[in-house]
Design an enzyme around this catalytic site. Sequence first.
Site, short mmCIF file in Angstrom:
data_model
loop_
_atom_site.label_atom_id
_atom_site.label_comp_id
_atom_site.label_asym_id
_atom_site.label_seq_id
_atom_site.Cartn_x
_atom_site.Cartn_y
_atom_site.Cartn_z
N LYS A 90 0.86 -1.18 0.00
CA LYS A 90 0.00 0.00 0.00
C LYS A 90 0.90 1.23 0.00
O LYS A 90 1.79 1.36 0.85
CB LYS A 90 -0.89 -0.04 1.24
CG LYS A 90 -2.21 0.65 1.09
CD LYS A 90 -3.07 0.35 2.31
CE LYS A 90 -4.39 1.06 2.31
NZ LYS A 90 -5.08 0.90 3.59
O1 G3P Z 1 -8.91 1.73 4.58
C1 G3P Z 1 -8.88 3.07 4.93
C2 G3P Z 1 -9.66 3.28 6.16
O2 G3P Z 1 -9.05 2.58 7.20
C3 G3P Z 1 -9.88 4.66 6.60
O3 G3P Z 1 -11.02 4.62 7.36
O4 G3P Z 1 -12.63 5.33 9.03
O5 G3P Z 1 -10.19 5.96 9.27
O6 G3P Z 1 -11.61 7.03 7.53
P1 G3P Z 1 -11.38 5.82 8.35
#
Ligand code: G3P
Length: 221
Positions: A90
């Site tokens: 990633k």
């Molecule tokens: O895969 C990306 C994700 O983990 C981000 O999620 O909820 O931190 O915006 P969030």
Amino acid sequence: MKFFIDTANLDDIQKAYKMGILSGVTTNPSLVVKEGVKFEDRIEEILKAVPEVESVSAEVTPDAVTAEQMIAEANELIKINGGDKNITIKLPMTLAGLEACRYLTKKGVKTNVTLIFTVNQALLAARAGATYVSPFLGRLDDISEDGVQLVAKIAELFRVANLDTQIIAASVRHPDHVTRVALAGAHISTIPYSVIEQLSKHPLTDQGLDKFAKDWAKSVK
Ligand code: G3P
């Protein structure tokens, strides 16, 4: 649309894998730190726990800023678990991330370009050879933009331009996001375990089970 789980929590990964619905795992530095474990060790544990998926994303660390630094970290990550074919590097959506993406793609390494917030970023990543791009819809919704609309536009572009990069809808916060990105053409949705559980539930399912159980108690024994 396929399901990936978005976590570095081994228990949650194992529970979702047992359900038979899992095609991959995504992690990021924040998710790994939350678990209080060594990054490389956890990636190895995850790879061993889910052999029958297509991808386990391990992100280069925030210390890697140049393409060379990202490639150096990727070269260590791809050795984990005896060079596991599922490891996916990633990379951040930066100019250096794109350069590293092209390099790793040429070497046959799977890549996932993350922190995508515009169609142009997704197009650049696809042209750099990314296996996956990760638009973050929840974070766009947080700033009053339409995250699902971004996924729909990227899906349309990839279709008309005939690009085979897969869209991983990320930063998914609730079941309605999942339905809408599936209809918008995302190939994959990466979601936390709590959302996977929510997807399986409906009050009428619970009520129906309750009624079956009550009626069954009156059955002829
Ligand atoms: O895969 C990306 C994700 O983990 C981000 O999620 O909820 O931190 O915006 P969030």
